[in-house]
Write a protein that holds these residues in place. Structure first.
Motif, PDB file in Angstrom:
ATOM      1  N   TYR A 288      63.694  31.501  61.253  1.00 51.71           N
ATOM      2  CA  TYR A 288      62.985  31.029  62.438  1.00 51.71           C
ATOM      3  C   TYR A 288      63.369  31.883  63.643  1.00 51.71           C
ATOM      4  CZ  TYR A 288      61.017  26.781  60.422  1.00 51.71           C
ATOM      5  OH  TYR A 288      60.267  25.906  59.683  1.00 51.71           O
ATOM      6  N   PHE A 289      62.361  32.393  64.335  1.00 50.54           N
ATOM      7  CA  PHE A 289      62.575  33.157  65.553  1.00 50.54           C
ATOM      8  C   PHE A 289      61.727  32.565  66.680  1.00 50.54           C
ATOM      9  CE2 PHE A 289      63.591  36.323  62.275  1.00 50.54           C
ATOM     10  CZ  PHE A 289      64.788  36.832  62.769  1.00 50.54           C
ATOM     11  N   MET A 290      62.157  32.816  67.911  1.00 50.98           N
ATOM     12  CA  MET A 290      61.361  32.480  69.085  1.00 50.98           C
ATOM     13  C   MET A 290      61.032  33.754  69.844  1.00 50.98           C
ATOM     14  SD  MET A 290      62.871  28.952  70.727  1.00 50.98           S
ATOM     15  CE  MET A 290      64.601  29.407  70.686  1.00 50.98           C
ATOM     16  N   THR A 291      59.934  33.724  70.563  1.00 49.24           N
ATOM     17  CA  THR A 291      59.594  34.805  71.465  1.00 49.24           C
ATOM     18  C   THR A 291      59.146  34.197  72.786  1.00 49.24           C
ATOM     19  OG1 THR A 291      58.363  36.879  71.680  1.00 49.24           O
ATOM     20  CG2 THR A 291      57.169  34.989  70.778  1.00 49.24           C
ATOM     21  N   GLY A 292      59.200  35.010  73.842  1.00 52.54           N
ATOM     22  CA  GLY A 292      58.920  34.482  75.168  1.00 52.54           C
ATOM     23  C   GLY A 292      60.136  33.843  75.799  1.00 52.54           C
ATOM     24  N   LEU A 293      61.324  34.147  75.274  1.00 49.48           N
ATOM     25  CA  LEU A 293      62.573  33.584  75.793  1.00 49.48           C
ATOM     26  C   LEU A 293      62.905  34.152  77.177  1.00 49.48           C
ATOM     27  CD1 LEU A 293      64.589  33.818  72.482  1.00 49.48           C
ATOM     28  CD2 LEU A 293      64.151  31.676  73.708  1.00 49.48           C
ATOM     29  N   PRO A 294      63.625  33.394  77.991  1.00 52.65           N
ATOM     30  CA  PRO A 294      64.042  33.919  79.300  1.00 52.65           C
ATOM     31  C   PRO A 294      64.846  35.214  79.141  1.00 52.65           C
ATOM     32  CG  PRO A 294      64.424  31.554  79.191  1.00 52.65           C
ATOM     33  CD  PRO A 294      64.032  31.987  77.805  1.00 52.65           C
ATOM     34  N   GLY A 295      64.459  36.233  79.888  1.00 50.62           N
ATOM     35  CA  GLY A 295      65.177  37.510  79.848  1.00 50.62           C
ATOM     36  C   GLY A 295      64.812  38.399  78.680  1.00 50.62           C
ATOM     37  N   GLU A 296      63.778  38.028  77.901  1.00 58.95           N
ATOM     38  CA  GLU A 296      63.417  38.810  76.721  1.00 58.95           C
ATOM     39  C   GLU A 296      62.730  40.116  77.122  1.00 58.95           C
ATOM     40  OE1 GLU A 296      61.550  37.251  72.711  1.00 58.95           O
ATOM     41  OE2 GLU A 296      59.956  37.640  74.163  1.00 58.95           O
ATOM     42  N   SER A 297      63.113  41.206  76.451  1.00 62.39           N
ATOM     43  CA  SER A 297      62.506  42.515  76.666  1.00 62.39           C
ATOM     44  C   SER A 297      61.827  42.977  75.377  1.00 62.39           C
ATOM     45  CB  SER A 297      63.571  43.528  77.086  1.00 62.39           C
ATOM     46  OG  SER A 297      64.469  43.769  76.009  1.00 62.39           O
ATOM     47  N   THR A 320      60.609  35.372  54.790  1.00 64.15           N
ATOM     48  CA  THR A 320      59.445  34.809  55.468  1.00 64.15           C
ATOM     49  C   THR A 320      59.864  34.489  56.885  1.00 64.15           C
ATOM     50  OG1 THR A 320      58.555  33.847  53.441  1.00 64.15           O
ATOM     51  CG2 THR A 320      57.779  32.930  55.522  1.00 64.15           C
ATOM     52  N   LEU A 321      59.117  34.994  57.847  1.00 59.40           N
ATOM     53  CA  LEU A 321      59.446  34.780  59.254  1.00 59.40           C
ATOM     54  C   LEU A 321      58.492  33.772  59.864  1.00 59.40           C
ATOM     55  CD1 LEU A 321      60.921  37.477  58.677  1.00 59.40           C
ATOM     56  CD2 LEU A 321      60.296  38.206  60.985  1.00 59.40           C
ATOM     57  N   SER A 322      59.054  32.759  60.509  1.00 60.93           N
ATOM     58  CA  SER A 322      58.268  31.827  61.306  1.00 60.93           C
ATOM     59  C   SER A 322      58.594  32.111  62.767  1.00 60.93           C
ATOM     60  CB  SER A 322      58.614  30.385  60.944  1.00 60.93           C
ATOM     61  OG  SER A 322      57.912  29.477  61.776  1.00 60.93           O
ATOM     62  N   VAL A 323      57.603  32.590  63.507  1.00 59.70           N
ATOM     63  CA  VAL A 323      57.818  32.971  64.906  1.00 59.70           C
ATOM     64  C   VAL A 323      57.092  31.976  65.806  1.00 59.70           C
ATOM     65  CG1 VAL A 323      57.649  34.803  66.627  1.00 59.70           C
ATOM     66  CG2 VAL A 323      57.970  35.393  64.204  1.00 59.70           C
ATOM     67  N   ASN A 324      57.822  31.421  66.748  1.00 60.48           N
ATOM     68  CA  ASN A 324      57.288  30.376  67.609  1.00 60.48           C
ATOM     69  C   ASN A 324      57.526  30.734  69.075  1.00 60.48           C
ATOM     70  OD1 ASN A 324      56.986  28.125  65.376  1.00 60.48           O
ATOM     71  ND2 ASN A 324      59.008  29.025  65.106  1.00 60.48           N
ATOM     72  N   PRO A 325      56.582  30.470  69.938  1.00 60.44           N
ATOM     73  CA  PRO A 325      56.804  30.698  71.365  1.00 60.44           C
ATOM     74  C   PRO A 325      57.865  29.738  71.910  1.00 60.44           C
ATOM     75  CG  PRO A 325      54.460  30.523  70.872  1.00 60.44           C
ATOM     76  CD  PRO A 325      55.194  30.066  69.657  1.00 60.44           C
ATOM     77  N   PHE A 326      58.690  30.224  72.802  1.00 60.07           N
ATOM     78  CA  PHE A 326      59.636  29.357  73.503  1.00 60.07           C
ATOM     79  C   PHE A 326      58.869  28.420  74.427  1.00 60.07           C
ATOM     80  CE2 PHE A 326      61.687  28.942  77.743  1.00 60.07           C
ATOM     81  CZ  PHE A 326      62.602  27.955  77.406  1.00 60.07           C
ATOM     82  N   ARG A 331      64.778  17.998  80.194  1.00 57.14           N
ATOM     83  CA  ARG A 331      66.177  17.655  79.982  1.00 57.14           C
ATOM     84  C   ARG A 331      66.988  18.741  79.269  1.00 57.14           C
ATOM     85  NH1 ARG A 331      66.174  12.219  81.317  1.00 57.14           N
ATOM     86  NH2 ARG A 331      64.279  11.078  80.802  1.00 57.14           N
ATOM     87  N   THR A 332      66.406  19.894  79.017  1.00 55.06           N
ATOM     88  CA  THR A 332      67.164  20.982  78.411  1.00 55.06           C
ATOM     89  C   THR A 332      67.723  21.880  79.507  1.00 55.06           C
ATOM     90  OG1 THR A 332      65.264  22.471  78.270  1.00 55.06           O
ATOM     91  CG2 THR A 332      65.618  20.976  76.411  1.00 55.06           C
ATOM     92  N   ALA A 333      68.695  22.721  79.135  1.00 51.43           N
ATOM     93  CA  ALA A 333      69.262  23.655  80.108  1.00 51.43           C
ATOM     94  C   ALA A 333      68.209  24.622  80.635  1.00 51.43           C
ATOM     95  CB  ALA A 333      70.416  24.421  79.462  1.00 51.43           C
ATOM     96  N   TRP A 334      67.200  24.912  79.818  1.00 47.90           N
ATOM     97  CA  TRP A 334      66.137  25.830  80.216  1.00 47.90           C
ATOM     98  C   TRP A 334      64.851  25.100  80.602  1.00 47.90           C
ATOM     99  CZ3 TRP A 334      66.688  30.252  76.043  1.00 47.90           C
ATOM    100  CH2 TRP A 334      67.716  31.135  76.456  1.00 47.90           C
ATOM    101  N   SER A 335      64.985  23.859  81.047  1.00 48.03           N
ATOM    102  CA  SER A 335      63.782  23.079  81.385  1.00 48.03           C
ATOM    103  C   SER A 335      63.000  23.702  82.537  1.00 48.03           C
ATOM    104  CB  SER A 335      64.161  21.637  81.740  1.00 48.03           C
ATOM    105  OG  SER A 335      64.983  21.609  82.899  1.00 48.03           O
ATOM    106  N   GLY A 336      63.685  24.416  83.412  1.00 43.07           N
ATOM    107  CA  GLY A 336      63.021  25.010  84.564  1.00 43.07           C
ATOM    108  C   GLY A 336      62.514  26.422  84.336  1.00 43.07           C
ATOM    109  N   GLU A 337      62.728  26.957  83.139  1.00 47.64           N
ATOM    110  CA  GLU A 337      62.270  28.312  82.842  1.00 47.64           C
ATOM    111  C   GLU A 337      60.757  28.341  82.627  1.00 47.64           C
ATOM    112  OE1 GLU A 337      63.964  30.991  83.037  1.00 47.64           O
ATOM    113  OE2 GLU A 337      65.995  30.165  83.222  1.00 47.64           O
TER     114      GLU A 337
END
Length: 417
Positions: A288-297, A320-326, A331-337
């Protein structure tokens, strides 16, 4: 048939379940807004489940009540109140329900401005169900007995709702689990157990529980595995009944970005653990991977392919890769991102697909979460009371779902502590 029930409740785990629930009610001819059910013999509508820990407002525009968080302690009071006042005028029922702690009664509470508490730290030592109520080959999990091991999480993953929403870590006692397993297997053929926990490796009695299940010749599956806690005993438990695949979540191919997510393990450790799994018979891995993460290049995105290339080269496993947008959640630490948005996500997906084409040997299968689906999830995640009501009207009229106001909803959620 649905409209014939006196009480209709739903356990909702994910935001996408809310419009589905609304459609079920609407298709049965049940008015969606609570005040529209105030007169007549319409069912009482309620909701609980994991979503209520994170944002109970998503369904607040329709429900007569929402159980906030751990609901086991209030269930007896809730059932008693529904039996006593279920046929009473709806406002009288609402007032009676509002006396129950950790129960949101939107028709009253959304107007009163009263602060409410989400129950998050309930001990699991009480006489509460610790396994699934039934097993059926026609169900999602088939003939798998689901066993709850723990609630809450002590880790601090920036994107995850678990640390701040679901309370401190609480564990089921292994002796109580063994009694439940003996009771069920004494009556039914149970080929497999599914261990339900935020992270199986954090359960302190896991080795003993594995021995108990293996002694009964049961297969074992894990709902969640962190690579840094994966060990030989866990792999052996998975492969004993012929399982040849494992699912893990590096989240990103970049160590820098992975550490910022809270997954503080290196590429080297990933290779080491997967190589161990390969030696013990695991030849397929879902990542499982995410993309669109804060600070991602772009380099961080390329790192996904480079990590996969290294896994294939050093372990020979099929991937097999499952890629999901962030998606920033309440209530998460990145709720304001920021949420990257559809256009940016599509661009990132195209780069991932292009990079993956450079792998000529055992190229990974790529599964990309739909952009529209991700946008809908983000929108729903930040629904407040008004948007929840607007969604009900949209479903009734066949219109488009309303857009959420994240700033307004975040302020409103401060009432739920």
């Amino acid at each position: 048939m649905l409209e014939r029930f006196s009480v209709i409740t739903a356990s909702v785990a994910y935001e996408g379940g809310v419009p589905v629930f609304y459609r079920w009610l609407n298709d049965a001819g049940i008015p969606l807004l609570a005040e529209e059910r105030e007169s007549g013999s319409f069912p009482v509508v309620g909701m609980g489940g994991a979503l209520s820990y994170i944002n109970p407002l998503v369904a607040s525009g329709v429900c007569d009540f929402v159980i906030l968080g751990d609901g086991m302690d209030i269930m007896a009071s809730l059932v008693d109140t529904l039996r006593r006042y279920g046929n009473a005028p709806r406002k009288k029922l609402w007032r009676a329900l509002a006396d129950i702690p950790s129960l949101l009664v939107p028709p009253l509470h959304m107007q009163s401005g009263e602060n409410l508490t989400i129950a998050r730290d309930l001990s699991l030592d009480g006489p509460y169900p610790m396994h699934s109520a039934w097993m059926t080959p026609r169900g999602t999990f088939g003939k798998t007995l689901l066993l709850e091991l723990q609630r809450g999480c002590a880790r601090s993953c920036s994107y995850c709702t678990l640390p701040r929403c679901f309370g401190k870590m609480r564990f089921r006692g292994v002796d109580a689990l063994e009694e439940a397993i003996d009771r069920v297997t004494g009556r039914f053929d149970v080929p497999q157990a599914g261990l339900v926990t935020p992270e199986a490796g954090d359960y302190p009695f896991l080795p003993k529980l594995i021995d108990i299940l293996r002694a009964k010749d049961m297969g074992i599956s894990f709902a969640s595995l962190r690579l840094d806690r994966l060990n030989e005993k866990m792999i052996e438990a998975m492969t004993a009944k012929g399982r040849r695949s494992v699912t893990v979540a590096p989240e990103t191919g970049s160590e820098r970005l992975r550490f910022s997510c809270g997954k503080k393990f290196t590429d080297g450790l990933i290779i080491e653990k997967l190589a161990l799994a390969r030696e013990m018979g695991i030849d397929k891995v879902k990542l499982y991977f995410m993309t669109g993460l804060p600070g991602e290049s772009d380099d961080d995105i390329t790192a996904i392919t480079e990590l996969c290339r290294r896994i294939i080269s050093e372990t020979g496993q099929s991937l097999t890769l499952s890629v999901n947008p962030f998606i920033p959640k309440p209530r998460t630490a990145w709720s304001g991102e920021n949420f990257a948005g559809g256009r940016t996500i599509r661009q990132k997906y195209e780069k991932i697909k292009k990079d993956m084409r450079s792998i000529s040997k055992k190229r990974p299968q790529l599964r990309l979460t739909g952009v529209k689906e991700a946008e809908e999830e983000y929108n729903l995640a930040w629904y407040g009371y008004d948007e929840s009501r607007e969604l009900a009207r949209a479903i009734k009229n066949g219109a488009a779902a309303p857009v959420s106001d994240r700033e307004k909803s975040a302020a409103l959620l401060e009432r739920f502590i």
